[in-house]
Design a protein around this motif. Structure first.
Motif, PDB file in Angstrom:
ATOM      1  N   ARG A   1      91.830  68.494  28.474  1.00 17.94           N
ATOM      2  CA  ARG A   1      92.697  69.275  27.622  1.00 17.94           C
ATOM      3  C   ARG A   1      92.041  69.453  26.265  1.00 17.94           C
ATOM      4  O   ARG A   1      91.381  68.564  25.750  1.00 17.94           O
ATOM      5  CB  ARG A   1      94.064  68.595  27.436  1.00 17.94           C
TER       6      ARG A   1
ATOM      7  N   SER B   1     107.849  81.325  34.679  1.00 19.83           N
ATOM      8  CA  SER B   1     106.497  81.334  34.117  1.00 19.83           C
ATOM      9  C   SER B   1     106.494  81.739  32.650  1.00 19.83           C
ATOM     10  O   SER B   1     105.632  81.301  31.876  1.00 19.83           O
ATOM     11  CB  SER B   1     105.585  82.277  34.915  1.00 19.83           C
TER      12      SER B   1
ATOM     13  N   GLY C   1     105.526  78.311  31.008  1.00 22.01           N
ATOM     14  CA  GLY C   1     104.085  78.539  31.051  1.00 22.01           C
ATOM     15  C   GLY C   1     103.570  78.641  32.471  1.00 22.01           C
ATOM     16  O   GLY C   1     104.223  78.224  33.433  1.00 22.01           O
ATOM     17  N   ARG C   2     102.355  79.198  32.593  1.00 26.02           N
ATOM     18  CA  ARG C   2     101.783  79.426  33.924  1.00 26.02           C
ATOM     19  C   ARG C   2     101.415  78.106  34.607  1.00 26.02           C
ATOM     20  O   ARG C   2     101.675  77.920  35.797  1.00 26.02           O
ATOM     21  CB  ARG C   2     100.544  80.310  33.845  1.00 26.02           C
ATOM     22  N   ARG C   3     100.832  77.174  33.882  1.00 29.38           N
ATOM     23  CA  ARG C   3     100.412  75.911  34.486  1.00 29.38           C
ATOM     24  C   ARG C   3     101.603  75.138  35.041  1.00 29.38           C
ATOM     25  O   ARG C   3     101.577  74.656  36.180  1.00 29.38           O
ATOM     26  CB  ARG C   3      99.669  75.045  33.464  1.00 29.38           C
ATOM     27  N   ARG C   4     102.643  74.990  34.237  1.00 31.30           N
ATOM     28  CA  ARG C   4     103.816  74.243  34.698  1.00 31.30           C
ATOM     29  C   ARG C   4     104.519  74.973  35.846  1.00 31.30           C
ATOM     30  O   ARG C   4     105.099  74.338  36.729  1.00 31.30           O
ATOM     31  CB  ARG C   4     104.796  74.031  33.543  1.00 31.30           C
TER      32      ARG C   4
ATOM     33  N   TYR D   1      98.190  84.657  36.353  1.00 29.99           N
ATOM     34  CA  TYR D   1      97.227  83.722  35.776  1.00 29.99           C
ATOM     35  C   TYR D   1      95.794  84.241  35.907  1.00 29.99           C
ATOM     36  O   TYR D   1      95.023  84.228  34.943  1.00 29.99           O
ATOM     37  CB  TYR D   1      97.380  82.364  36.462  1.00 29.99           C
TER      38      TYR D   1
ATOM     39  N   GLU E   1      95.744  76.690  30.071  1.00 30.34           N
ATOM     40  CA  GLU E   1      96.940  77.512  30.049  1.00 30.34           C
ATOM     41  C   GLU E   1      96.532  78.944  29.716  1.00 30.34           C
ATOM     42  O   GLU E   1      95.486  79.184  29.112  1.00 30.34           O
ATOM     43  CB  GLU E   1      97.932  76.981  29.005  1.00 30.34           C
ATOM     44  N   SER E   2      97.338  79.904  30.141  1.00 27.84           N
ATOM     45  CA  SER E   2      97.052  81.293  29.826  1.00 27.84           C
ATOM     46  C   SER E   2      97.112  81.520  28.317  1.00 27.84           C
ATOM     47  O   SER E   2      98.162  81.281  27.697  1.00 27.84           O
ATOM     48  CB  SER E   2      98.078  82.206  30.512  1.00 27.84           C
TER      49      SER E   2
ATOM     50  N   TRP F   1     100.040  83.757  27.328  1.00 29.84           N
ATOM     51  CA  TRP F   1     101.344  83.107  27.231  1.00 29.84           C
ATOM     52  C   TRP F   1     101.451  82.284  25.945  1.00 29.84           C
ATOM     53  O   TRP F   1     102.480  82.326  25.261  1.00 29.84           O
ATOM     54  CB  TRP F   1     101.591  82.206  28.440  1.00 29.84           C
ATOM     55  N   LEU F   2     100.390  81.556  25.605  1.00 33.02           N
ATOM     56  CA  LEU F   2     100.411  80.747  24.383  1.00 33.02           C
ATOM     57  C   LEU F   2     100.612  81.627  23.154  1.00 33.02           C
ATOM     58  O   LEU F   2     101.369  81.280  22.244  1.00 33.02           O
ATOM     59  CB  LEU F   2      99.105  79.951  24.258  1.00 33.02           C
TER      60      LEU F   2
ATOM     61  N   GLU G   1      92.011  77.633  24.227  1.00 32.72           N
ATOM     62  CA  GLU G   1      91.899  77.973  25.645  1.00 32.72           C
ATOM     63  C   GLU G   1      90.911  79.117  25.863  1.00 32.72           C
ATOM     64  O   GLU G   1      90.181  79.130  26.854  1.00 32.72           O
ATOM     65  CB  GLU G   1      93.274  78.335  26.223  1.00 32.72           C
TER      66      GLU G   1
END
Length: 491
Positions: free
Chosen positions: A4, A114, A118-121, A167, A232-233, A236-237, A249
């Motif tokens: 991370r 999403s 977020g995309r990851r979660r 993603y 993470e995207s 999105w962030l 990222e």
């Protein structure tokens, strides 16, 4: 590369760029709009290797989608006998189709999930019902437990693929975005083939069908754990106001020299966009209606071409030609895989629009072969060869464009503000049309006959050709902002 990111302290961490900051950033970029690609290319291309591991982990969700689509094909008879509903065609149909109901629910919620977490979660959340559902299906002693497990699996199946399309579009450099987008279709094909291979032992080993379900929990767990180490995207962030995290990222995905131009791209696409919560009504009228209509119609035409009818009922055609069902399924699976690999090689060379046009035209010709086969009543051997050849050609040409392109193209043409939710709506259209084609195919085949029904499918393929010519813009190598401007000109 996989850890991370360590974030730099900044007061802008939880807010978007102000107008002054944004204009300063654009001024520093100078002529970046002419020289960049969609992920912030400055003079030289960003390395595609940096984003590749993240894309590969994301496509595990598509592998799971394919696996669970095919996992009950071979073992269904054994499952029915072991759980006490052998000979009950309604119960067998429910075991296969209840996934569609779960998938519709998961797909409908995917955009809001999403965008919310977020995309990851969202990927990790999609893995959870797949693990629970696989466990329930593998351990159940009755039909009710099997149906509950399949329903859980369906929810994960509906949630994962739309998030994967989002993603991959948002983390890939634009010059390989088509290639990486093709990984989704390839992973789906590999999942289907993997399920067929594992299912071969079902008739040899008592209770092997339980192993088939247990196996699927492994890639689902890998997806959940692997996403913890993926980026993470940045899109999105940025929408969440986390600009410094978005920069970090971008650095992981593109390299440090491309971060500023990538952030400038986000600022340009954000200017003048109302970032309030997207309502359902925002997707069905006003300035967003056209792109949502294009996406929904493209998915509807994909299903109305008859592709899933071919997938569901191909075994009957091959059986009449003396080909065992497991061999028939493998032939269809490998034709699909071969076409997907060719599409991957051509996606960023020929472009999305050319592949869609060629694919739908090829599918229309293939259905024409099926119509011709249905007319050869007095030449049984020639009819069988034409029918089998036409079916394999149909699957091959589908995989060249109509299969992989819509899932890649739609996140490209949707503005960032509505991208996740619009994708969810379009995928819901896909599932609804898929359900009714599967439900009505055999009845229509009986009522209309193969000549008329296959002619209708061929007509839908030709209709798709005209629709693509009229409505689809080429997105190959273009930034997401350039695509948005082409489809939604300034008012």
């Amino acid at each position: 590369m996989w850890g991370r990111p360590i974030l730099r302290d900044s007061s802008s961490m939880h807010k978007r760029l102000s107008s002054r900051e944004g204009m300063d950033l654009l001024d520093r970029e100078g002529n970046s709009e002419r020289s960049q690609n969609g992920m912030g290319q400055e003079g030289t291309q960003p390395s595609s290797r940096l984003s590749l591991p993240h894309v590969c982990v994301a496509t595990i969700s598509s592998f799971l989608f394919g696996y669970h689509t095919g996992v009950v094909n071979e073992p269904l008879e054994s499952i029915a006998l072991d759980l006490g509903f052998g000979g009950n065609t309604l119960a067998e149909g429910l075991v296969v189709s209840i996934c569609l109901g779960g998938a519709f629910v998961g797909c409908l919620l995917s955009g809001w999930i999403s965008d919310g977490i977020g995309r990851r979660r969202a990927f990790q959340l999609s893995a959870l019902p797949m693990i629970i559902g696989a466990s329930l299906s593998a351990t159940t002693k009755n039909l009710e437990g099997m149906l509950l497990g399949r329903l859980f699996v369906g929810i994960g199946m509906g949630l994962g693929p739309p998030v994967a399309s989002l993603y991959v579009t948002e983390v890939s450099p634009s010059f390989v975005r088509g290639t990486y987008g093709s990984f989704i279709q390839i992973a789906t094909c590999l999942g289907i083939i993997g399920a067929l291979f594992i299912g071969i032992l079902t008739k040899e080993i008592l209770g092997w069908w339980r192993v088939c379900f247990w196996v699927s929990a492994i890639p689902a767990a890998i997806l959940a754990v692997g996403m913890e180490f993926c980026a993470e995207s940045p899109h999105w962030l940025y929408k969440q106001g986390k600009c410094v995290e978005a920069e970090a990222e971008f650095e992981r995905l593109l390299g440090g020299s491309h971060v500023k131009s990538a952030m400038a791209e986000l600022y340009r696409s954000d200017r003048g966009d109302d970032m309030e919560s997207v309502r359902f009504s925002d997707l069905i009228y006003g300035r967003n209606f056209r792109v949502v209509f294009i996406g929904s119609t493209l998915f509807a035409l994909q299903q109305l071409s008859g592709i899933n009818a071919v997938f569901y009922f191909s075994s009957a055609v091959f059986k009449s030609a003396g080909v065992p069902p497991d061999v028939a399924n493998m032939c269809v699976g490998f034709a699909n895989l071969l076409g997907s690999f060719v599409a991957m090689l051509l996606m960023d060379k020929l472009g999305r629009r050319v592949l869609l046009l060629g694919s739908f035209m090829g599918m229309a010709v293939s259905m024409g072969l099926q119509v011709t086969a249905a007319t050869l009543h007095n030449q049984a051997s020639e009819a069988l060869y034409l029918s089998v050849g036409g079916m394999l050609l149909f699957v091959l040409t589908f995989a060249l464009g109509a299969g992989p392109v819509p899932g890649l193209l739609l996140p490209e043409i949707f503005p960032s503000r509505i991208r996740a939710k619009a994708m969810a709506i379009c995928m819901c259209v896909h599932w609804v049309v898929n359900f009714f084609v599967g439900l009505l195919f055999l009845r229509l085949l009986e009522q209309l006959g193969p000549q008329i029904l296959y002619s209708i499918f061929s007509s839908f393929c030709l209709m798709a050709v005209f629709f693509v010519k009229r409505n689809i813009v080429e997105t190959k190598g273009k930034s997401l902002q350039e695509i948005e401007i082409a489809l939604l000109p300034s008012e």
